[in-house]
Write a protein that holds these residues in place. Structure first.
Motif, PDB file in Angstrom:
ATOM      1  N   GLU A  10       5.418   4.620   5.397  1.00 51.40           N
ATOM      2  CA  GLU A  10       5.963   4.173   6.685  1.00 51.40           C
ATOM      3  C   GLU A  10       7.446   3.845   6.550  1.00 51.40           C
ATOM      4  OE1 GLU A  10       5.169   0.839  10.200  1.00 51.40           O
ATOM      5  OE2 GLU A  10       4.274   0.576   8.211  1.00 51.40           O
ATOM      6  N   PHE A  11       7.806   3.137   5.501  1.00 52.08           N
ATOM      7  CA  PHE A  11       9.203   2.774   5.283  1.00 52.08           C
ATOM      8  C   PHE A  11      10.071   4.020   5.111  1.00 52.08           C
ATOM      9  CE2 PHE A  11      12.509   1.202   2.127  1.00 52.08           C
ATOM     10  CZ  PHE A  11      13.307   0.597   3.089  1.00 52.08           C
ATOM     11  N   LEU A  12       9.623   4.942   4.261  1.00 48.53           N
ATOM     12  CA  LEU A  12      10.399   6.158   4.027  1.00 48.53           C
ATOM     13  C   LEU A  12      10.470   7.012   5.285  1.00 48.53           C
ATOM     14  CD1 LEU A  12       9.088   7.133   0.481  1.00 48.53           C
ATOM     15  CD2 LEU A  12      11.298   6.130   1.053  1.00 48.53           C
ATOM     16  N   GLY A  13       9.378   7.065   6.036  1.00 51.98           N
ATOM     17  CA  GLY A  13       9.367   7.832   7.280  1.00 51.98           C
ATOM     18  C   GLY A  13      10.350   7.277   8.291  1.00 51.98           C
ATOM     19  N   PRO A  69      -0.248  -1.404  -4.954  1.00 50.12           N
ATOM     20  CA  PRO A  69      -0.578  -0.511  -6.068  1.00 50.12           C
ATOM     21  C   PRO A  69       0.575  -0.196  -7.021  1.00 50.12           C
ATOM     22  CG  PRO A  69      -0.235   0.763  -4.071  1.00 50.12           C
ATOM     23  CD  PRO A  69      -0.121  -0.681  -3.667  1.00 50.12           C
ATOM     24  N   TYR A  70       1.790  -0.708  -6.755  1.00 56.61           N
ATOM     25  CA  TYR A  70       2.953  -0.310  -7.557  1.00 56.61           C
ATOM     26  C   TYR A  70       3.422  -1.476  -8.431  1.00 56.61           C
ATOM     27  CZ  TYR A  70       2.736   3.308  -4.008  1.00 56.61           C
ATOM     28  OH  TYR A  70       2.300   4.302  -3.174  1.00 56.61           O
ATOM     29  N   SER A  71       3.200  -1.342  -9.716  1.00 55.68           N
ATOM     30  CA  SER A  71       3.525  -2.427 -10.642  1.00 55.68           C
ATOM     31  C   SER A  71       4.995  -2.463 -11.015  1.00 55.68           C
ATOM     32  CB  SER A  71       2.687  -2.293 -11.916  1.00 55.68           C
ATOM     33  OG  SER A  71       2.943  -1.041 -12.547  1.00 55.68           O
ATOM     34  N   ASP A  72       5.673  -1.326 -10.859  1.00 56.99           N
ATOM     35  CA  ASP A  72       7.093  -1.263 -11.201  1.00 56.99           C
ATOM     36  C   ASP A  72       7.725  -0.071 -10.488  1.00 56.99           C
ATOM     37  OD1 ASP A  72       6.236   0.969 -12.655  1.00 56.99           O
ATOM     38  OD2 ASP A  72       6.232  -0.103 -14.560  1.00 56.99           O
ATOM     39  N   SER A  73       9.037   0.092 -10.663  1.00 52.83           N
ATOM     40  CA  SER A  73       9.747   1.165  -9.969  1.00 52.83           C
ATOM     41  C   SER A  73       9.300   2.545 -10.444  1.00 52.83           C
ATOM     42  CB  SER A  73      11.256   1.002 -10.152  1.00 52.83           C
ATOM     43  OG  SER A  73      11.599   0.887 -11.519  1.00 52.83           O
ATOM     44  N   SER A  94       4.847   8.465  -7.953  1.00 55.14           N
ATOM     45  CA  SER A  94       3.897   8.666  -6.850  1.00 55.14           C
ATOM     46  C   SER A  94       4.041  10.034  -6.201  1.00 55.14           C
ATOM     47  CB  SER A  94       4.092   7.576  -5.791  1.00 55.14           C
ATOM     48  OG  SER A  94       5.331   7.756  -5.111  1.00 55.14           O
ATOM     49  N   GLY A  95       5.208  10.658  -6.351  1.00 51.41           N
ATOM     50  CA  GLY A  95       5.444  11.947  -5.711  1.00 51.41           C
ATOM     51  C   GLY A  95       5.763  11.856  -4.234  1.00 51.41           C
ATOM     52  N   VAL A  96       5.884  10.633  -3.722  1.00 54.21           N
ATOM     53  CA  VAL A  96       6.101  10.435  -2.288  1.00 54.21           C
ATOM     54  C   VAL A  96       7.563  10.639  -1.897  1.00 54.21           C
ATOM     55  CG1 VAL A  96       5.994   8.733  -0.415  1.00 54.21           C
ATOM     56  CG2 VAL A  96       4.136   8.890  -2.068  1.00 54.21           C
ATOM     57  N   LEU A  97       8.483  10.287  -2.774  1.00 57.43           N
ATOM     58  CA  LEU A  97       9.899  10.220  -2.399  1.00 57.43           C
ATOM     59  C   LEU A  97      10.425  11.544  -1.850  1.00 57.43           C
ATOM     60  CD1 LEU A  97      11.334   8.061  -5.346  1.00 57.43           C
ATOM     61  CD2 LEU A  97      10.281   7.329  -3.190  1.00 57.43           C
ATOM     62  N   GLN A  98      10.155  12.638  -2.562  1.00 61.97           N
ATOM     63  CA  GLN A  98      10.689  13.935  -2.135  1.00 61.97           C
ATOM     64  C   GLN A  98      10.139  14.370  -0.782  1.00 61.97           C
ATOM     65  OE1 GLN A  98       9.344  13.102  -5.057  1.00 61.97           O
ATOM     66  NE2 GLN A  98      10.090  14.362  -6.754  1.00 61.97           N
ATOM     67  N   GLN A  99       8.941  13.913  -0.456  1.00 62.59           N
ATOM     68  CA  GLN A  99       8.333  14.311   0.819  1.00 62.59           C
ATOM     69  C   GLN A  99       9.129  13.808   2.021  1.00 62.59           C
ATOM     70  OE1 GLN A  99       4.183  13.120   0.957  1.00 62.59           O
ATOM     71  NE2 GLN A  99       3.865  13.650  -1.202  1.00 62.59           N
ATOM     72  N   PHE A 100       9.955  12.792   1.802  1.00 67.56           N
ATOM     73  CA  PHE A 100      10.713  12.206   2.896  1.00 67.56           C
ATOM     74  C   PHE A 100      12.219  12.428   2.751  1.00 67.56           C
ATOM     75  CE2 PHE A 100       6.656  10.072   2.904  1.00 67.56           C
ATOM     76  CZ  PHE A 100       6.354   9.991   4.255  1.00 67.56           C
ATOM     77  N   GLY A 101      12.592  13.417   1.943  1.00 67.42           N
ATOM     78  CA  GLY A 101      13.999  13.816   1.868  1.00 67.42           C
ATOM     79  C   GLY A 101      14.857  13.026   0.918  1.00 67.42           C
ATOM     80  N   SER A 146       0.840  -1.195   0.000  1.00 69.92           N
ATOM     81  CA  SER A 146       0.000   0.000   0.000  1.00 69.92           C
ATOM     82  C   SER A 146       0.876   1.247   0.000  1.00 69.92           C
ATOM     83  CB  SER A 146      -0.896   0.026   1.251  1.00 69.92           C
ATOM     84  OG  SER A 146      -0.094   0.131   2.415  1.00 69.92           O
ATOM     85  N   ARG A 147       0.252   2.388  -0.302  1.00 72.00           N
ATOM     86  CA  ARG A 147       0.960   3.673  -0.197  1.00 72.00           C
ATOM     87  C   ARG A 147       1.355   3.926   1.256  1.00 72.00           C
ATOM     88  NH1 ARG A 147       0.794   8.755  -3.266  1.00 72.00           N
ATOM     89  NH2 ARG A 147       1.328  10.487  -1.884  1.00 72.00           N
ATOM     90  N   GLN A 148       0.523   3.495   2.178  1.00 72.66           N
ATOM     91  CA  GLN A 148       0.829   3.659   3.595  1.00 72.66           C
ATOM     92  C   GLN A 148       2.115   2.922   3.964  1.00 72.66           C
ATOM     93  OE1 GLN A 148      -2.262   2.285   6.231  1.00 72.66           O
ATOM     94  NE2 GLN A 148      -1.084   2.693   8.082  1.00 72.66           N
TER      95      GLN A 148
END
Length: 297
Positions: free
Chosen positions: A89-92, A116-120, A126-133, A83-85
């Motif tokens: 959680e991992f990135l956090g 939800p992620y079929s590939d890298s 997803s736009g999530v990576l930058q949110q966690f530095g 999941s996105r969660q």
């Protein structure tokens, strides 16, 4: 062809060995502690994202890498994320231990995504990576192809990820699957540069290990390992109880790079280094690097 002297070849080998990186699993913290005196401070150490390891193991390993004076590069397997969660959680958790700056994103082994992620690329988009530095994203390269993914699909993915990461302002790094033969590696680097991809490349290199173990990993990942190739690498299929190191591979690859550079060849332009897969252990690989660099081949 421009002739390269022995001294130039030796200098090229040492240059290729500069700023090498290593790989460990979540279970390898004791091995990393043991190998610490042998590894230069600031060395990048990739932490795998295996199906038999959990969040705590992955984060603990990344934290140990940081605390021991190295640069953690945690792996993230897109198709293993449920999941996105779970991604957040991992990135956090990585951000909490100051280990989120460098990330290596792969599709992963599962044939079907667990979430939800079929590939890298889906993770990158997803736009999530930058949110966690996250500042730099590593991606895989396959000089000898992939046993279950068509070549054109691999090239398209590499081009798309390179473009998206550039648009997002994230640094990019390519780490290749390991190989025994420099010829397909050199040809693949040539093709990467011809496509206008100038990201640093780290060529996957097997650290010293038992021949039988190396061949087992080669079969698993679809790496060419026929009699001619392994003889060129430096071991024989008739001596499966022996141990092999990457001396010949490193020297041969460095010589090819030096020849292209001296001859003005544009194909192999751009930064190229080594990433060691520590099949025989972190300490064994680090010891080999020290011996190689000191000329005790």
């Amino acid at each position: 062809m421009t002739k390269i002297s022995h001294a130039t070849n030796r200098a090229a080998s040492l240059n290729l060995m500069k700023d090498f990186s290593l790989e460990m699993t979540g279970k390898d913290i004791p091995a990393l502690i043991e190998a610490r005196p042998l590894i230069p401070l600031g060395t990048r150490i990739n932490v795998t994202f295996l199906g038999n390891e959990d969040l705590e193991m992955r984060v603990a390993a990344a934290k140990a890498v940081r605390e021991l004076g190295f640069v953690p590069v945690p792996h993230l397997s897109a198709r293993r994320l449920k999941s996105r969660q779970q991604l957040e959680e991992f990135l956090g958790r990585l951000q909490e231990v100051d280990a989120a700056g460098h990330l290596f994103v792969i599709g992963g082994d599962p044939a079907q995504p667990e979430g939800p992620y079929s590939d890298s690329l889906a993770v990158i988009n997803s736009g999530v990576l930058q949110q966690f530095g996250v500042r730099e994203v590593g991606m895989s390269g396959y000089p000898e192809g992939h046993p279950s993914i068509p070549s054109e699909t691999l090239w398209r993915a590499l081009e798309e990820k390179s473009a998206v990461l550039q648009e997002q302002g994230l640094d990019t790094l390519i780490v290749t699957q390991f190989a025994f033969d420099t010829d397909p590696v050199a040809g693949w680097i040539d093709a990467v540069r011809a496509r206008g991809i100038n990201a640093p490349i780290r060529v996957g290199t097997p650290g010293p290990a038992g021949v039988k173990r190396l061949l087992g990993f080669a079969r698993r990942f679809g790496i060419g390992a026929n009699a001619m190739i392994v003889k060129k690498y430096g071991f024989s299929l008739t001596n499966l109880m022996g141990v092999a190191g990457p001396d010949n591979f490193v020297n041969d690859l460095a010589a090819v790079l030096a020849e292209h550079s001296a001859g003005g060849g544009p194909g192999l332009a751009g930064p190229v280094g080594l990433h060691f897969y520590t099949f025989g252990g972190l300490a064994e690989t680090a010891t080999w690097v020290r011996r190689f660099n000191s000329g005790q081949e």
